[in-house]
Design an enzyme around this catalytic site. Structure first.
Site, PDB file in Angstrom:
ATOM      1  CG  HIS A   1      -2.613  -0.969  -6.994  1.00  0.00           C
ATOM      2  ND1 HIS A   1      -3.116  -0.190  -5.974  1.00  0.00           N
ATOM      3  CD2 HIS A   1      -2.631  -2.245  -6.525  1.00  0.00           C
ATOM      4  CE1 HIS A   1      -3.426  -0.957  -4.939  1.00  0.00           C
ATOM      5  NE2 HIS A   1      -3.142  -2.213  -5.255  1.00  0.00           N
TER       6      HIS A   1
ATOM      7  CD  GLU B   1      -2.351   3.140  -5.900  1.00  0.00           C
ATOM      8  OE1 GLU B   1      -3.316   2.486  -6.308  1.00  0.00           O
ATOM      9  OE2 GLU B   1      -1.414   2.625  -5.285  1.00  0.00           O
TER      10      GLU B   1
ATOM     11  NE  ARG C   1      -4.288  -1.401   0.058  1.00  0.00           N
ATOM     12  CZ  ARG C   1      -4.430  -2.420  -0.781  1.00  0.00           C
ATOM     13  NH1 ARG C   1      -3.456  -2.700  -1.631  1.00  0.00           N
ATOM     14  NH2 ARG C   1      -5.526  -3.132  -0.779  1.00  0.00           N
TER      15      ARG C   1
END
Ligand code: 9EZ
Length: 312
Positions: free
Chosen positions: A278, A259, A230
């Site tokens: 991601h 993000e 994360r």
């Protein structure tokens, strides 16, 4: 009982859910806000991936919802506390992403060690740059912060590469550490000894900016960092400073504090950073597993059978 799936889920998973007697399924492209509230009318369950944000405000406006399933493991897009306050269970799909995310971590480790993305980019532009000298992984010390499912698989694969694996986790036993072949050490000791540090913890108040100014003060000069967990675990300003000073030798990042991070993000643009958007959990295999696990989990919950992965 109606289940709303506000996500694109693996069809085999959805078929599992439709197979339960008394369960009716509606699948829609992910929605948010008022649209999500409207769609939840009359639903006993909601299944999401990361796109739909299940906020306290949304939960406040629903009636009859009993369970929320997250097709994955991280659940930062669901207010699990607010759900619990309304008696709504939040279930995740434990295990479905584990191997996939661990493999991405190893992929980024190799990419970083041998400058593969930079070399590829140069060659695409016609430049045959043989000065991109890397380093061997064999014999290097990998520090694993967080030894849950993903951390344990990363450790196992790294041992197969003949790396020395050390780690820290406040909740695992010495026995479990021995089982997965990791030398369990105090947090600072792991940060001090690691040639490469990899993060596999959730973001909690005690893990936010786990790697920040202080970590870069005590680490080996040139330590490499991998974050496939994360964004919030890393203080990005401190990382940028450490990359520029050389205290950090390179970073491999799949996740960011915000993000998407934006095209001109200094870490994304940094020559010592290899990064991916991601993609840690993004394989066909993980999506299949996670879809089936969450659908079975929610189906079992609604029909009074055994379920796993309740987080609230
Ligand atoms: C792991 C952690 C904190 C941590 C804290 C909690 C599950 N988990 N893991 C590595 N609650 C610092 C370093």
């Amino acid at each position: 009982m109606k289940v709303l799936i506000s996500a694109k889920l693996n069809p085999d998973g959805v078929a599992v859910l439709r197979g339960y007697k008394g369960i009716e399924v509606e699948e829609i492209a992910p929605v948010n806000g008022d649209e999500l509230v409207a769609k939840l009318e009359g639903c006993a369950a909601l299944i999401v991936r990361s796109e739909s944000k299940v906020t306290a405000d949304i939960l406040e406006q629903t009636r009859g919802l009993r369970v929320i399933g997250r097709a994955g493991t991280g659940y930062d897009n669901i207010d699990a506390k607010a759900a619990a306050a309304k008696g709504i269970a939040v279930l995740i799909a434990p295990g479905g992403n584990t191997v996939t995310t661990a493999e991405h971590t190893l992929g980024l480790m190799f990419a970083m060690a041998r400058h593969i993305p930079q070399a590829n980019e140069k060659l695409h532009k016609g430049e045959f740059d043989r000065k991109l000298v890397g380093f061997e992984l064999t014999g290097k010390t990998l520090g694993v912060l967080g030894l849950g499912n993903i951390g344990a698989v990363v450790a196992d694969r790294a041992l197969g590469l003949k790396m020395k694996v050390i780690g820290y986790d406040p909740v695992i036993s010495q026995e479990r550490a021995r089982e997965i072949g990791v030398d369990l050490l105090p947090l600072d000791e792991v940060i001090k000894r690691a040639d490469i540090l990899t993060l596999h913890t959730p973001v909690l108040p005690e893990t936010r900016h786990l790697v920040g100014k202080r970590a870069f003060e005590i680490c080996k000069p040139g330590m490499r960092l991998i974050n496939c967990a994360r964004g919030g675990l890393v203080d990005e300003a401190a990382l940028l400073e450490a990359l520029n000073s050389g205290k950090c030798g390179g970073a491999a990042l799949d996740v960011f504090e915000k993000e998407p991070p934006g095209a001109d993000h200094p870490l994304v643009m940094h020559p010592k950073v290899v990064c991916t958007p991601h993609l840690g959990a993004s394989t066909i295999d993980a999506q299949e597993k996670v879809g089936e696990i969450i659908c079975r989990n929610v189906g079992n919950f609604l029909t009074g059978k055994d379920y796993v992965g309740r987080v609230n």
